[in-house]
Motif scaffolding. Structure first.
Motif, short mmCIF file in Angstrom:
data_model
loop_
_atom_site.label_atom_id
_atom_site.label_comp_id
_atom_site.label_asym_id
_atom_site.label_seq_id
_atom_site.Cartn_x
_atom_site.Cartn_y
_atom_site.Cartn_z
N LYS A 87 0.85 -1.19 0.00
CA LYS A 87 0.00 0.00 0.00
C LYS A 87 0.88 1.24 0.00
N ALA A 88 0.40 2.30 -0.58
CA ALA A 88 1.18 3.53 -0.72
C ALA A 88 0.81 4.60 0.31
N ASP A 89 -0.25 4.39 1.09
CA ASP A 89 -0.72 5.42 2.02
C ASP A 89 0.41 5.93 2.92
N GLU A 90 0.46 7.25 3.03
CA GLU A 90 1.51 7.86 3.83
C GLU A 90 1.09 9.28 4.22
N LEU A 91 1.44 9.65 5.43
CA LEU A 91 1.19 11.01 5.90
C LEU A 91 2.41 11.46 6.66
N LEU A 92 2.92 12.62 6.29
CA LEU A 92 4.06 13.21 6.98
C LEU A 92 3.77 14.69 7.19
N VAL A 93 3.88 15.11 8.43
CA VAL A 93 3.79 16.52 8.77
C VAL A 93 5.08 16.87 9.50
N ILE A 94 5.72 17.91 9.04
CA ILE A 94 6.99 18.36 9.63
C ILE A 94 6.87 19.81 10.04
N ARG A 95 7.41 20.10 11.20
CA ARG A 95 7.62 21.49 11.58
C ARG A 95 9.13 21.70 11.56
N PHE A 120 5.56 1.47 -7.36
CA PHE A 120 4.17 1.10 -7.63
C PHE A 120 3.75 1.22 -9.10
N MET A 121 4.54 1.84 -9.93
CA MET A 121 4.14 2.13 -11.31
C MET A 121 3.62 0.90 -12.05
N ASP A 122 4.37 -0.15 -12.08
CA ASP A 122 3.96 -1.35 -12.81
C ASP A 122 3.39 -2.43 -11.90
N TYR A 123 3.61 -2.27 -10.61
CA TYR A 123 3.26 -3.31 -9.66
C TYR A 123 1.83 -3.19 -9.14
N ARG A 124 1.42 -2.00 -8.75
CA ARG A 124 0.10 -1.77 -8.18
C ARG A 124 -0.47 -0.46 -8.74
N PRO A 125 -1.18 -0.54 -9.86
CA PRO A 125 -1.69 0.68 -10.51
C PRO A 125 -2.56 1.56 -9.62
N ALA A 126 -3.39 0.98 -8.78
CA ALA A 126 -4.25 1.79 -7.91
C ALA A 126 -3.42 2.57 -6.90
N GLU A 127 -2.38 1.95 -6.39
CA GLU A 127 -1.50 2.63 -5.43
C GLU A 127 -0.66 3.69 -6.15
N LYS A 133 -1.29 11.39 -7.20
CA LYS A 133 -2.20 12.44 -6.72
C LYS A 133 -1.83 12.92 -5.32
N HIS A 134 -0.58 12.72 -4.93
CA HIS A 134 -0.13 13.11 -3.59
C HIS A 134 -0.31 14.62 -3.36
N VAL A 135 -0.28 15.00 -2.11
CA VAL A 135 -0.29 16.41 -1.72
C VAL A 135 1.06 16.69 -1.07
N LEU A 136 1.73 17.69 -1.57
CA LEU A 136 2.98 18.16 -0.97
C LEU A 136 2.90 19.67 -0.96
N LYS A 137 2.86 20.23 0.24
CA LYS A 137 2.74 21.68 0.34
C LYS A 137 3.39 22.18 1.62
N THR A 138 3.64 23.46 1.63
CA THR A 138 4.24 24.10 2.79
C THR A 138 3.35 25.23 3.27
N SER A 148 -2.97 9.40 -0.04
CA SER A 148 -4.15 8.78 0.56
C SER A 148 -5.35 9.03 -0.34
N ALA A 149 -6.33 8.15 -0.23
CA ALA A 149 -7.60 8.39 -0.91
C ALA A 149 -8.28 9.62 -0.33
N GLU A 150 -7.89 9.99 0.89
CA GLU A 150 -8.45 11.16 1.56
C GLU A 150 -7.48 12.34 1.56
N ALA A 151 -6.60 12.39 0.59
CA ALA A 151 -5.60 13.46 0.54
C ALA A 151 -6.25 14.85 0.51
N ASP A 152 -7.40 14.97 -0.16
CA ASP A 152 -8.08 16.26 -0.21
C ASP A 152 -8.58 16.68 1.16
#
Length: 163
Positions: A87-95, A120-127, A133-138, A148-152
């Motif tokens: 699975k690809a799910d991941e959450l990181l918050v840094i200060r 995951f490119m060829d191994y697990r298309p859904a992941e 569609k990741h979120v990376l912001k500051t 995450s499916a709940e990234a939004d």
């Protein structure tokens, strides 16, 4: 009669003043407005509204393994990763300790994104789609990375924390 009118105006003026003070105090004291949270506190806010049930919390050892960063490099962090390596799910918050570290830390996160993309490119298309569609912001001293499916939802909570 004139005394009652004056008393009414006085009460109205006091109520208006009290309302204005309350309103202004509410705006300046808005939770999150000062951005004085640890990454863990931001993570707790996210966890209250987003489903992280399929993730487990990571520690400093996991943080170093995945991002090649030491917990000493940041002021605080919270990390959640998928409970399974398929699975690809991941959450990181840094200060950050200092704004000058932002570019270096962002590079390390970008390296993680590239590694997950290749994995995951060829191994697990859904992941793979989740990683794409990741979120990376500051936001000031804070960095959010979410896969995450709940990234939004996670992004909205992160934004609301500082608005």
């Amino acid at each position: 009669m004139r005394l009652n009118v004056w008393r009414g105006k006085r009460i109205l003026a006091i109520l208006t003043l009290a309302f204005a003070i309350g309103f202004l105090t509410g705006c300046t004291g808005k939770e999150g407005g000062n951005g004085n949270f640890s990454a863990v506190e931001v993570g707790e806010r996210i966890q209250k509204s987003a489903d992280l049930g399929n993730m487990k919390q990571g520690d400093a050892k996991r943080f170093k393994k995945l991002y090649h960063l030491s917990s000493e490099d940041v002021s605080s962090f919270v990390l959640y990763t998928a409970s399974s390596n398929v699975k690809a799910d991941e959450l990181l918050v840094i200060r950050l300790k200092d704004e000058s570290e932002k570019d270096h830390i962002m590079e390390k996160i970008e390296e993680r994104i590239a590694a997950q993309t290749a994995k995951f490119m060829d191994y697990r298309p859904a992941e793979y789609d989740l990683v794409k569609k990741h979120v990376l912001k500051t936001q000031g001293l804070y960095i959010l990375f979410a896969v995450s499916a709940e990234a939004d939802v996670i992004e909205r909570i992160f934004n609301d924390t500082f608005s």
